[in-house]
Each structure stands twice: as structure tokens, then as C-alpha cells.
Design a protein around this motif. Structure first.
Motif, PDB file in Angstrom:
ATOM      1  N   ASP A  64     -36.645 -17.451 -83.460  1.00  0.00           N
ATOM      2  CA  ASP A  64     -35.894 -17.630 -83.663  1.00  0.00           C
ATOM      3  C   ASP A  64     -34.862 -16.477 -84.236  1.00  0.00           C
ATOM      4  N   SER A  65     -35.714 -15.618 -84.404  1.00  0.00           N
ATOM      5  CA  SER A  65     -35.056 -13.826 -85.572  1.00  0.00           C
ATOM      6  C   SER A  65     -35.721 -13.033 -84.605  1.00  0.00           C
ATOM      7  N   ILE A  66     -35.044 -11.376 -84.682  1.00  0.00           N
ATOM      8  CA  ILE A  66     -35.380 -10.375 -84.706  1.00  0.00           C
ATOM      9  C   ILE A  66     -36.975 -10.166 -85.445  1.00  0.00           C
ATOM     10  N   SER A  67     -36.966 -10.876 -87.077  1.00  0.00           N
ATOM     11  CA  SER A  67     -38.084 -10.797 -87.756  1.00  0.00           C
ATOM     12  C   SER A  67     -39.543 -11.291 -87.168  1.00  0.00           C
ATOM     13  N   GLU A  68     -39.263 -12.756 -86.416  1.00  0.00           N
ATOM     14  CA  GLU A  68     -40.219 -13.183 -85.363  1.00  0.00           C
ATOM     15  C   GLU A  68     -40.391 -12.391 -84.770  1.00  0.00           C
ATOM     16  N   LEU A  69     -40.019 -12.030 -83.681  1.00  0.00           N
ATOM     17  CA  LEU A  69     -39.975 -10.812 -82.243  1.00  0.00           C
ATOM     18  C   LEU A  69     -41.006  -9.872 -83.348  1.00  0.00           C
ATOM     19  N   LYS A  85     -30.183  -3.317 -79.311  1.00  0.00           N
ATOM     20  CA  LYS A  85     -29.053  -3.813 -79.370  1.00  0.00           C
ATOM     21  C   LYS A  85     -28.938  -2.406 -78.062  1.00  0.00           C
ATOM     22  N   THR A  86     -30.263  -2.191 -77.399  1.00  0.00           N
ATOM     23  CA  THR A  86     -29.484  -1.193 -76.330  1.00  0.00           C
ATOM     24  C   THR A  86     -29.731  -2.351 -74.970  1.00  0.00           C
ATOM     25  N   MET A  87     -30.763  -3.159 -75.627  1.00  0.00           N
ATOM     26  CA  MET A  87     -30.831  -4.320 -74.390  1.00  0.00           C
ATOM     27  C   MET A  87     -29.534  -4.968 -74.002  1.00  0.00           C
ATOM     28  N   GLU A  88     -29.532  -4.907 -74.805  1.00  0.00           N
ATOM     29  CA  GLU A  88     -27.859  -5.864 -74.935  1.00  0.00           C
ATOM     30  C   GLU A  88     -26.699  -5.349 -74.555  1.00  0.00           C
ATOM     31  N   ARG A  89     -26.496  -3.904 -74.953  1.00  0.00           N
ATOM     32  CA  ARG A  89     -25.280  -3.572 -74.430  1.00  0.00           C
ATOM     33  C   ARG A  89     -25.343  -3.780 -72.954  1.00  0.00           C
ATOM     34  N   TYR A  90     -26.706  -3.372 -72.145  1.00  0.00           N
ATOM     35  CA  TYR A  90     -26.367  -3.120 -70.899  1.00  0.00           C
ATOM     36  C   TYR A  90     -27.071  -4.634 -70.002  1.00  0.00           C
ATOM     37  N   GLY A  91     -27.042  -5.694 -71.038  1.00  0.00           N
ATOM     38  CA  GLY A  91     -27.159  -7.176 -70.289  1.00  0.00           C
ATOM     39  C   GLY A  91     -28.342  -8.092 -70.336  1.00  0.00           C
ATOM     40  N   LEU A  92     -29.318  -7.038 -71.016  1.00  0.00           N
ATOM     41  CA  LEU A  92     -30.593  -7.828 -70.884  1.00  0.00           C
ATOM     42  C   LEU A  92     -30.470  -8.572 -71.125  1.00  0.00           C
ATOM     43  N   VAL A  93     -29.946  -8.838 -72.531  1.00  0.00           N
ATOM     44  CA  VAL A  93     -30.740  -9.706 -73.882  1.00  0.00           C
ATOM     45  C   VAL A  93     -29.206  -9.501 -74.044  1.00  0.00           C
ATOM     46  N   LYS A  94     -29.647 -11.353 -74.997  1.00  0.00           N
ATOM     47  CA  LYS A  94     -28.700 -12.594 -74.997  1.00  0.00           C
ATOM     48  C   LYS A  94     -28.584 -12.022 -76.507  1.00  0.00           C
ATOM     49  N   MET A  95     -28.002 -11.890 -77.583  1.00  0.00           N
ATOM     50  CA  MET A  95     -27.980 -12.337 -79.016  1.00  0.00           C
ATOM     51  C   MET A  95     -27.079 -13.688 -79.346  1.00  0.00           C
ATOM     52  N   LYS A  96     -27.818 -14.194 -80.154  1.00  0.00           N
ATOM     53  CA  LYS A  96     -26.547 -14.887 -80.407  1.00  0.00           C
ATOM     54  C   LYS A  96     -27.659 -15.091 -82.376  1.00  0.00           C
ATOM     55  N   THR A  97     -26.732 -15.845 -82.665  1.00  0.00           N
ATOM     56  CA  THR A  97     -26.454 -16.236 -84.302  1.00  0.00           C
ATOM     57  C   THR A  97     -26.936 -17.820 -84.559  1.00  0.00           C
ATOM     58  N   GLY A  98     -28.182 -17.205 -85.297  1.00  0.00           N
ATOM     59  CA  GLY A  98     -28.594 -18.952 -85.610  1.00  0.00           C
ATOM     60  C   GLY A  98     -28.479 -19.744 -86.690  1.00  0.00           C
ATOM     61  N   GLU A  99     -29.559 -19.949 -87.185  1.00  0.00           N
ATOM     62  CA  GLU A  99     -29.492 -20.981 -88.522  1.00  0.00           C
ATOM     63  C   GLU A  99     -29.296 -19.605 -89.831  1.00  0.00           C
ATOM     64  N   ARG A 100     -28.619 -19.351 -90.697  1.00  0.00           N
ATOM     65  CA  ARG A 100     -28.322 -18.128 -92.054  1.00  0.00           C
ATOM     66  C   ARG A 100     -27.560 -17.035 -91.096  1.00  0.00           C
ATOM     67  N   GLY A 101     -27.363 -17.052 -89.825  1.00  0.00           N
ATOM     68  CA  GLY A 101     -27.170 -15.973 -89.943  1.00  0.00           C
ATOM     69  C   GLY A 101     -28.300 -14.950 -88.677  1.00  0.00           C
ATOM     70  N   LYS A 102     -29.052 -15.394 -88.755  1.00  0.00           N
ATOM     71  CA  LYS A 102     -30.431 -14.978 -88.181  1.00  0.00           C
ATOM     72  C   LYS A 102     -29.937 -14.498 -86.574  1.00  0.00           C
ATOM     73  N   LYS A 103     -29.714 -12.980 -86.044  1.00  0.00           N
ATOM     74  CA  LYS A 103     -29.690 -12.905 -84.600  1.00  0.00           C
ATOM     75  C   LYS A 103     -31.200 -13.038 -83.985  1.00  0.00           C
ATOM     76  N   GLN A 104     -31.102 -14.244 -83.014  1.00  0.00           N
ATOM     77  CA  GLN A 104     -31.918 -14.559 -82.276  1.00  0.00           C
ATOM     78  C   GLN A 104     -31.675 -14.154 -80.813  1.00  0.00           C
ATOM     79  N   PRO A 105     -32.922 -13.461 -80.133  1.00  0.00           N
ATOM     80  CA  PRO A 105     -32.713 -12.985 -78.804  1.00  0.00           C
ATOM     81  C   PRO A 105     -33.067 -14.322 -77.590  1.00  0.00           C
ATOM     82  N   SER A 106     -32.393 -13.599 -76.607  1.00  0.00           N
ATOM     83  CA  SER A 106     -32.462 -14.361 -75.474  1.00  0.00           C
ATOM     84  C   SER A 106     -32.718 -13.333 -74.402  1.00  0.00           C
TER      85      SER A 106
END
Length: 125
Positions: A64-69, A85-106
Motif C-alpha cells: 500500500d505504500s513505499i514504507s510497507e515495501l 523513481k528510476t523504474m517509474e521513469r522507464y515505465g517499469l513501475v507505476k506509482m499512484k497516490t493512495g490513502e493520505r497521500g501515500k505513494k503506492q507502487p505497482s
């Protein structure tokens, strides 16, 4: 099963390739890579064994968050944030904003295919 295709093309050739697309000399074909690396070394750095394990962990655990990961992966959060951030820049990971502004990787795919030509970039000129 969703696949993503990555390619390896030196920067000079990649610039010619994108210029050919922009000018209409080349139309992207189905199945062409959507993510490009400039060298095998850059691909190996981004998709290191440790980072591929991280992608698997994200896909399987759906944190659910980068902290959990960070907790799941036993990696420091600052280091993990840079990697994501590097993986997101390449499109390998998607980051969405979840509860209370937490970044959730997928990870939006199940397989990574690598496409690399041994020809030079003359076809794009």
C-alpha cells in the motif's frame, strides 16, 4: 499475462529513430519496444537481480505504500524511493497516490521481453 518489451539502442541511433518517427519516415510497428535503454549496461543496472526481485515483490504483495515495501524488502526507504523513481521513469513501475497521500507502487505487467538488434542505426537515417 501482460508483457512489456524493452529495447537496447545506442543514444545516437535512438535519436535518429525518434526523429524518423517525428518526421513520418518511420511508423512504429506493433511489437516494437516501448521502453529503450542506451546500453546493455544501463539495462543491467536498472534490471539488476535485486531490482527484478523488487518487481516480483511488488507484483505479488501489492504494498500500500513505499514504507510497507521497504519493510517487506528489507531495503532503506530513501534507497528504495530512488530505485522506484528510476523504474517509474522507464515505465517499469507505476506509482499512484493512495490513502493520505501515500505513494503506492505497482507493476502493470507479468513479463519483460528484451529486444536488441545487431544492426547499426542506418535504417533510421
Amino acid at each position: 499475462m501482460k508483457q512489456i518489451k524493452v529495447g537496447i539502442m545506442p543514444l545516437k541511433e535512438f535519436q535518429a529513430y525518434t526523429q524518423a518517427i517525428v518526421t513520418g519516415k518511420h511508423k512504429r510497428k506493433r511489437g516494437e519496444p516501448t521502453i529503450w535503454f542506451y546500453s546493455m549496461a544501463s539495462l543491467a543496472q536498472v534490471l539488476s537481480d535485486q531490482n527484478r526481485e523488487l518487481l516480483t515483490l511488488i507484483a505479488e504483495e501489492e504494498p500500500d505504500s513505499i514504507s510497507e515495501l521497504a519493510r517487506l524488502s528489507h531495503r532503506s526507504q530513501p534507497n528504495l524511493t530512488r530505485t522506484l523513481k528510476t523504474m517509474e521513469r522507464y515505465g517499469l513501475v507505476k506509482m499512484k497516490t493512495g490513502e493520505r497521500g501515500k505513494k503506492q507502487p505497482s507493476v502493470p505487467y507479468t513479463d519483460i521481453l528484451v529486444d536488441m538488434s545487431i544492426r547499426d542505426g542506418a535504417q533510421w537515417a
